[in-house]
Structures are given as structure tokens and as C-alpha cells.
Motif scaffolding. Structure first.
Motif, short mmCIF file in Angstrom:
data_model
loop_
_atom_site.label_atom_id
_atom_site.label_comp_id
_atom_site.label_asym_id
_atom_site.label_seq_id
_atom_site.Cartn_x
_atom_site.Cartn_y
_atom_site.Cartn_z
N MET B 1 -10.90 5.66 -0.78
CA MET B 1 -9.96 6.15 -1.81
C MET B 1 -10.75 6.73 -2.97
SD MET B 1 -7.21 3.95 -3.98
CE MET B 1 -5.96 4.34 -2.78
N LEU B 2 -10.21 7.81 -3.55
CA LEU B 2 -10.86 8.39 -4.73
C LEU B 2 -10.90 7.36 -5.85
CD1 LEU B 2 -9.35 11.92 -5.39
CD2 LEU B 2 -11.67 11.36 -4.65
N ALA B 6 -7.77 5.23 -7.64
CA ALA B 6 -7.75 3.78 -7.83
C ALA B 6 -7.53 3.46 -9.31
CB ALA B 6 -9.07 3.19 -7.34
N ARG B 97 2.44 9.51 -11.98
CA ARG B 97 2.55 10.95 -11.76
C ARG B 97 1.23 11.53 -11.27
NH1 ARG B 97 4.07 16.29 -13.73
NH2 ARG B 97 2.43 16.69 -15.23
N ALA B 98 0.13 10.97 -11.78
CA ALA B 98 -1.18 11.48 -11.38
C ALA B 98 -1.51 11.12 -9.93
CB ALA B 98 -2.26 10.95 -12.32
N VAL B 99 -0.82 10.13 -9.37
CA VAL B 99 -1.09 9.73 -7.98
C VAL B 99 0.19 9.73 -7.16
CG1 VAL B 99 -3.17 8.40 -8.43
CG2 VAL B 99 -0.96 7.28 -8.65
N ARG B 100 1.12 10.59 -7.53
CA ARG B 100 2.41 10.57 -6.84
C ARG B 100 2.27 10.90 -5.37
NH1 ARG B 100 6.36 14.88 -9.24
NH2 ARG B 100 7.33 14.65 -7.23
N GLY B 101 1.14 11.48 -4.99
CA GLY B 101 0.90 11.73 -3.57
C GLY B 101 0.42 10.50 -2.84
N THR B 102 -0.06 9.49 -3.57
CA THR B 102 -0.61 8.29 -2.92
C THR B 102 0.43 7.19 -2.82
OG1 THR B 102 -2.78 8.81 -3.82
CG2 THR B 102 -2.43 6.56 -3.08
N ILE B 103 1.26 7.04 -3.86
CA ILE B 103 2.31 6.03 -3.80
C ILE B 103 3.48 6.60 -3.00
CG2 ILE B 103 1.62 4.91 -5.93
CD1 ILE B 103 3.70 6.48 -7.42
N THR B 104 4.41 5.75 -2.61
CA THR B 104 5.55 6.25 -1.84
C THR B 104 6.52 6.95 -2.78
OG1 THR B 104 6.77 4.18 -2.11
CG2 THR B 104 5.32 4.35 -0.20
N SER B 105 7.35 7.83 -2.20
CA SER B 105 8.26 8.57 -3.07
C SER B 105 9.27 7.63 -3.71
CB SER B 105 8.93 9.72 -2.33
OG SER B 105 9.41 9.28 -1.10
N TRP B 108 7.55 6.34 -6.82
CA TRP B 108 7.47 7.36 -7.85
C TRP B 108 8.84 7.59 -8.49
CZ3 TRP B 108 5.97 10.07 -11.63
CH2 TRP B 108 6.59 11.28 -11.95
N GLU B 109 9.86 7.73 -7.65
CA GLU B 109 11.18 8.04 -8.20
C GLU B 109 11.68 6.91 -9.09
OE1 GLU B 109 13.97 9.43 -5.22
OE2 GLU B 109 12.38 10.64 -4.31
#
Lengths: 480, 313
Positions: B1-2, B6, B97-105, B108-109
Motif C-alpha cells: 500500500m502507498l 496509509a 476523499r484523498a483515498v476514496r479509491g481505496t475505501i469502499t464507496s 466514502w458516501e
């Protein structure tokens, strides 16, 4: 100006054949119902965070790109012709880029004046002789297409650097399916959701030789960039890391990312930042968005970058008039898609014509983008026209001119109800082992009555774009 | 993981946890206000909370003397202090928001919706609605944690999220204890009053029923403190947080993290094998202060080892 072509209604106001089922449905919907659906769409876009963050004065405000719930519909046979034209054009543009950065046959053939290329700031001498996997430069192209008053498609602009907007194509479709599921049962709409898969496959296919299971990353300027939502969205959909310049570093001419377990090799960078910011050692030294040494790793063939560095030489407005010639020169085919008629002001005869007709024409600065640096004759004041006249006299080579187009229209839900508004189309053309276009694209709409400027930076909105399946068209032909 | 990913996950969960616990701390004061207390004691109670949060000087610069309403407004709504509840919700969302691609939608929502809805709360809220606001914050935190546990892949993303949560919770629990110990109303001499004041703390931490089950005895400051520090099975308890922290850190161990793991293990061992009376021999607040220092040390080491690695590359 001629009467614009309406994509849904014929001049008599009746729906065009392919729009009949949709238009019939639309007419049955009470106005309040449509208004409610639009409010619902806005709320959903906010909740999903498909917004532009506006930082500064008004803390915490976030803007939506307005979404229109009336789709733009293309029948299969029109799309097939357009698709073939787009593929042909992008093939020629990639061939042109490969030629410019290697043999320069087109310059030797005197089809394009050498100084137009070699003295152009978009030409990157650093790329001369660099071999790229598959010989592909523009892996993702966004070709802006408009329809004239006869309904003919023509290309307004090629975007070959970092075209954006595809996330709106995908999210608009999801939104329409959520708001109006019943419409998709009635109309055979070609899906678009496989776009990220095709893109990921293409990016892997251009990895440096020897990378067996290539690692692809998406390079973003960061969370405060206005297109950040799209970057995060695409990275998530492809299942790849979303990285910023600070996450990457170059060692021994190879690219790595900093992970919690140490450095990890990167093979392909899908970059969403401009050439100028990619490598402070080569381009802008003050860039903190890029990666020092990236160009070294790239030139050594240890990492692939999509789109390649230097593609701007092919979508520059001064080069645009030559694209039809490129199709003939490289592919030995006649272009299927025309340019908008264009006068090149460097040429004396064309300049004289333009200067005599300035109030009727659109004049564009060859290095301008996003609707800036542009004169729209019919909408301009006398003073503005005279100002441009002076600028053209001083530097004719910086300008091209085009007739004011009667962009096609589509019914759009505005405050007063349904009304025609001008639209364009940006399909996304992907080049990897083959050239692919996902059916449709991003339809942008100028929401102000009579306006021809569709750019989101200037108040444009978007629509879902439907390409109907061939099955449906056949059924239609039988019933007609 | 980046490493940067993290880092954002870690701070996302720290801020969310901090927001929830801040709601509990403020809630304790709302409950204390219902007890028959001297006005003087009420003000001193708020002051103790501001001190234990390290936010007393920022408060004074802004408002001067302590009043319950200003203290509430400051801790809950202040847009200029990064430690206020609304700012914590905002920071949690910005990190998400900065990792919204890593957490599930779903995650995020939910975090995004919490942030968007929080805009409707501000200093003009009437007294009567303020309790609902605190409930809402706790509910959103519960919801987010539930969605996280229900949807997030159990990989590094989950470990760094947990590391943030448990480090923050261990810290916050000690601050809630510290605030109560610093409150002159709670010196342990006036047993009856103390009992109800410490019961308020337990209720604010959703730990009152647990206390009854474990002790079947009257509420005393030392018993409450012992329970919140030493119980290995209490989710809000410091001992439990350290166990989780140690396990999650072990799961992400890398080449440079050995010393950090040793220190968290050493700290955990104090609670696992130490005696409460000996740990607090020099006084509870002294112990709590020292413990918070060691948590800060761990936080710094975690950042260096995993989140913002520098120099070594």
C-alpha cells in the motif's frame, strides 16, 4: 446563421424515428415528476461527491457540473459511421506522432511546413528517436465532434494530451439507470461500463518489454485538482494505485512508489498532469507535482507513460488543418470524418478573406484552450473585433478561423421546461493492441439559451449519451 | 500500500474517533448540568475538560472566561480550531476523499454525507436541540464503523484504519478520565456526589451497564478508573486498545518497525501484567499524563516507519 439540426425532433417538430419510443415516454411525464427527478439527481451527485471543490472564500462550497436528465440519442447506423471515422483519425494522428519523432517523412514530403513542427512549443525534442511500445503516443484521445446544420458530424478539436470527462460519461449513465430504470428496458442502449477494463488492458499492453505482470498507476496532481474525482474514480474502477508525484521516485533509471513495505516497481504511468509538470529536472523546475528523473527512466524504456510526452504537437490548433491530409498520407484512405472548414491565417489569401469577414467568423488562438483566447464574431463588439484585427496583423501565424457553426441542439430541461440547447460530443478513443471506442461519449450542453460554449469551466452541463443497439434499429426498419 | 494512502486512512479514522469521543465528553457536561451542583463547580468542570484536551489557551484567546455555552460552541462548532467536533468531521472526510479509491464507496458516501449534513449545525442551535446533535455524531460514528467492519477488505487498509482508531481511543479515554480527576467536584471525599458524577462519565461512555455487571457495587472513582484502564475485554478500555494496536502493528510490520513494535508491546505489558495500584502509585493524573506522552511517542514512530517514510529511500 442556418437553422440548427435538432437531434431529437425533425424540422416539423415530430420525433426522429430512433427517438420515438423515448419521446413518447417523455411526453407522458408530468412536469413535476421531471423536476423531482432532477432534484434527486443533484442530491445523489452531492452525496456521491461527484463535485468540484471550490476552496477559498466560501468555505466548504462544492459545485456540481449540471446534469440534464434528457439523454442525447444516436441510432446505430449513425454511430457506426462516426466510430469508423474516429478510429481512422486517431490511427492517423498516432502515425503522425511516431513519424514526427522519428523519420519525419511528412516534413520531407512537404505536406506540413517543417517550421510549423520544429518551432512549435508543443514539439518536444527530448522525444526525438525515443521508441515507445506499440509505437502508440496518444493512448487515450478525446475527439470533440459537432454536427452542422445538415446533421453531418465534423471534428472541432482533437484532445491528445490528458483529455478528461470520461467519468461523467460513466456516472451519467449510472445516474440515468438509477433514476429511470424503465427506460432501459424499453430502449436497447449500448453499455459503456466496460471502459475502465478496456483502458486497463490497453495500459498493461504498452508496458515495457519484460514486465510480466505490469504495475499500472494513475498519477494525479492531488485532491485539490478540479478533475480529482475523475482520477480517483478511474483508479478505483481499474483497481490501480492513485499516486501523487511525492509517492514516486526514480532510482537507477527505474520508477518506484513508496509503500508501507518499501519501494515497489512501477511499469506504466497513466498520467493526468501536463508534460510541463512531469519532471522538474527536464521541464518546469518549479513543479512539485512531478517526479525528478522520470524522463530518464522513460527514455531508457524502463517505464511507459500514457499519454506519451509530446502529443501536444498533434492536437495543436495550427496542426489541426492538416489532419485530413495525414489520413491520406499515412493510411492511404479518404477521411471518413471531416474537419470544420478552417482558414489558416498564416496563408495570405485565407487571411484576407477572414479579415474581410471577421464579424461572421470564429477566430481561435492556436495555443488557446478551454474556450479562452477566442473571438466569436457574431457575439463580439466592434471594439473586440478591431482588437483581434490588430492581433492578427501582428502575428497571423498565431490564429486560425472557422465559420460560426450552427451546433446541433437537443431538448434540455431548463427552468421554463423543455427547450433546445446546443450540444457537442466527446467520444473517447482508446489505442492499445487495437483501437476501441466505447459507444457514446460525453455530451456537453450549453445551458444558456443561444450559447455555443459548452465548456464546463464556462457554465456548460452534461447529458447521458445513448447509442442504440443495431437490433433495435433493424426492428425499426421493419416497422417503417 | 502507498505510504500516503496509509497516512490518510490512519488520520481518517483518528479524526472520526476523536469526533465521537468529543461528543461524549460534551455529553457528559450536558448530563452533569442536570445534577444539583454549585455554578462554580460547573465552570470548573468545563475548564478541566478544556485543559485535558489541551484546548484551554485557545479557548481563552477566543472567549476569555469559561461559560457553558461558549465552551460548548467552541468544542463543537468552532471552524477556526482544528480540534473542534465539526472540524474533526471535516478532516475525517478530507482524508477519506484523498483515498476514496481505496475505501469502499459505502464508506466514502457515509463520511461524505456526515460532513455535508454537519453544515446544518452551528452556534445558533437552540439548547433543546443540542443533545440531539451529540447523539447524531455518535450515531454517524457507529454507522461508519459498522460499514467499515462490514465492507472493508481485511488487508493493510483495514490495519491502518484500526491503528488510527485504537491509538486515538486509548488517548481519548485517558483524557476523559483526566478531565474527571481534574474536576474539583470529583476529589473522592464527597462520596455520594462523586458517585453520581462518575456515573455520568460511565453513561457518556456507554459503559454504565457494563460497570454494573462487572462490579455489582457502588460507583467509585478508583473502580471506574481501574475498569477503563485495565479491563482487557472492554472496547473503550485502554488495555483493549493497546492489544488491538499491537496486533495491527504486527500485521503491517516492515524492515524498520521493530523498535516501534517493541515499545507498543512494552506498553501493552504494563496493562496486561501490571498492578493498577502500582501504576497509579504517584497519582492517577500523573500516570495519565505520562501515558499520553508515550502514546505521542508511538504516534510519531508510526508516522516515521510507515506513513511518511523519508531518507531511507
Amino acid at each position: 446563421m442556418p437553422v440548427p439540426y435538432d437531434e431529437m425532433l425533425d424540422p416539423a417538430g415530430a420525433p426522429r424515428a430512433h427517438c420515438r419510443p423515448y419521446y413518447g415516454w417523455l411526453r407522458e411525464q408530468p412536469a413535476e415528476q421531471l423536476a423531482r427527478k432532477r432534484t434527486e439527481a443533484d442530491a445523489l451527485f452531492h452525496r456521491l461527491g461527484i463535485t468540484f471543490a471550490v476552496y477559498g472564500e466560501n468555505e466548504g462550497t462544492e459545485r456540481l457540473i449540471p446534469f440534464d436528465i434528457v439523454p442525447r440519442i444516436l441510432p446505430a447506423h449513425e454511430w457506426q459511421r462516426l466510430e469508423a471515422g474516429l478510429k481512422q483519425r486517431v490511427r492517423a494522428l498516432n502515425a503522425f506522432l511516431a513519424d514526427v519523432y522519428h523519420e519525419q517523412r511528412i516534413l520531407k514530403a512537404r505536406l506540413v511546413p517543417p517550421e510549423q513542427i520544429l518551432c512549435n512549443p508543443q514539439y518536444r525534442p527530448e522525444m526525438q528517436g525515443v521508441r515507445l511500445p506499440g509505437g502508440i503516443y496518444s493512448h487515450i484521445a478525446g475527439v470533440d465532434v459537432v454536427r452542422d446544420h445538415d446533421g453531418n458530424f465534423c471534428v472541432l478539436e482533437d484532445n491528445l494530451r490528458v483529455p478528461s470527462g470520461v467519468s461523467y460519461m460513466l456516472e451519467n449513465r449510472r445516474m440515468m439507470m438509477r433514476l429511470f430504470p424503465e427506460l432501459f428496458a424499453r430502449n436497447a442502449v449500448e453499455p459503456v461500463e466496460h471502459y475502465p477494463d478496456v483502458l486497463h488492458e490497453n495500459l498493461k499492453s504498452v508496458a515495457p518489454a519484460g514486465a510480466t505482470d505490469p504495475t499500472v498507476v494513475l498519477l494525479t496532481p492531488g485532491a485539490y485538482n478540479s478533475a480529482y474525482f475523475e482520477h480517483a474514480f478511474l483508479a478505483q474502477q481499474m483497481g490501480i494505485e492513485l499516486v501523487e508525484g511525492q509517492d514516486l521516485f526514480v532510482r537507477d533509471a527505474a520508477l518506484y512508489m513508496r509503500t508501507t513495505r518499501g519501494p515497489e516497481r512501477v511499469d506504466v504511468v497513466y498520467r493526468r498532469i501536463d508534460d510541463d509538470f512531469l519532471d522538474p529536472l527536464t521541464f518546469r523546475a518549479d513543479s512539485t507535482l512531478g517526479v525528478p528523473g522520470l524522463l530518464t527512466a522513460y527514455r531508457a524504456g524502463h517505464v511507459s507513460i500514457a499519454n506519451a510526452i509530446g502529443t501536444g504537437i498533434a492536437d495543436d490548433k495550427s496542426i489541426y488543418p492538416y489532419v485530413p491530409d495525414m489520413v491520406r498520407f499515412y493510411l492511404d484512405e479518404e477521411p471518413l470524418l471531416n474537419n470544420v472548414p478552417t482558414w489558416v491565417l498564416r496563408r495570405e489569401k485565407e487571411r484576407e478573406h477572414v479579415l474581410a469577414h471577421l464579424p461572421d467568423l470564429v477566430v481561435k488562438e492556436v495555443h488557446g484552450a478551454g474556450g479562452y483566447g477566442m473571438l466569436i464574431g457574431p457575439a463580439a463588439s466592434r471594439a473586440q473585433i478591431e482588437e483581434f484585427r490588430g492581433r492578427i496583423h501582428a502575428h497571423p501565424e498565431r490564429y486560425i478561423a472557422q465559420p460560426t457553426l450552427a451546433l446541433s441542439t437537443s431538448p434540455t430541461l431548463v427552468a421554463q421546461g423543455l427547450a433546445p440547447r446546443h450540444i457537442d460530443l466527446r467520444p473517447f478513443v482508446l489505442s492499445g493492441r487495437e483501437v476501441t471506442v466505447v459507444p457514446g461519449g460525453l455530451t456537453r450542453v450549453a445551458l444558456t439559451e443561444g450559447s455555443l460554449v459548452v465548456n464546463s469551466s464556462q457554465g456548460g452541463g452534461t447529458k447521458d449519451t445513448w447509442v442504440l443497439g443495431p437490433d433495435w434499429s433493424q426492428a425499426r426498419d421493419e416497422t417503417l | 500500500m502507498l505510504s500516503r494512502t496509509a497516512d490518510h486512512l490512519y488520520w481518517m479514522s483518528r479524526y472520526l474517533e476523536r469526533a465521537a469521543n468529543l461528543a461524549r465528553m460534551i455529553d457528559a457536561h450536558q448530563r452533569l448540568a442536570l445534577l444539583p451542583r454549585q455554578p462554580e463547580a460547573v465552570l470548573q468542570g468545563w475548564h478541566a475538560t478544556l485543559i485535558s484536551l489541551g484546548m484551554d489557551s485557545a479557548y481563552e484567546a477566543r472567549y476569555g472566561a469559561v461559560t457553558p455555552r461558549n465552551a460548548f460552541n467552541f468544542l463543537a462548532f468552532d471552524r477556526d480550531h482544528p480540534g473542534s467536533l465539526l472540524q474533526c468531521l471535516r478532516s475525517a472526510r478530507e482524508n477519506a476523499r484523498a483515498v476514496r479509491g481505496t475505501i469502499t464507496s459505502d464508506m466514502w458516501e457515509t463520511l461524505n454525507e456526515t460532513y455535508l449534513d454537519s453544515a446544518s449545525f452551528n452556534t445558533s442551535m437552540p439548547e433543546s436541540a443540542r443533545g440531539d446533535f451529540l447523539e447524531w455524531v455518535k450515531y454517524r460514528a457507529h454507522l461508519t464503523r459498522g460499514i467499515t467492519s462490514g465492507t472493508l477488505l481485511r488487508d493493510e487498509a483495514s490495519h491502518f484504519t484500526h491503528i488510527g482508531t485504537f491509538l486515538e481511543r486509548a488517548d481519548n479515554t485517558t483524557r476523559m478520565l483526566e478531565a474527571r480527576w481534574r474536576d474539583p467536584g470529583g476529589r473522592g471525599e464527597r462520596l455520594l456526589e462523586d458517585a453520581s458524577e462518575w456515573a455520568v462519565l460511565l453513561r457518556a461512555m456507554s459503559a454504565f451497564e457494563v460497570y454494573r455487571r462487572l462490579y455489582r457495587d457502588s460507583v467509585t472513582p478508583l473502580r471506574v478508573t481501574q475498569m477503563l484502564l485495565m479491563r482487557q475485554d472492554l472496547p473503550q478500555g485502554v488495555h483493549r486498545c493497546l492489544a488491538e494496536l499491537q496486533a495491527n502493528l504486527a500485521a503491517v510490520a516492515n524492515e524498520q518497525s521493530a523498535e516501534t513494535l517493541r515499545r507498543v508491546g512494552e506498553l501493552h505489558a504494563q496493562f496486561q501484567f501490571g498492578r493498577f495500584e502500582e501504576l497509579c502509585a504517584e497519582g492517577v493524573t500523573t500516570f495519565l499524563d505520562r501515558f499520553q506522552g508515550r502514546l505521542r511517542d508511538l504516534g510519531g514512530r508510526i508516522a516515521n516507519d510507515f506513513l511518511v517514510p523519508s531518507g531511507t529511500y
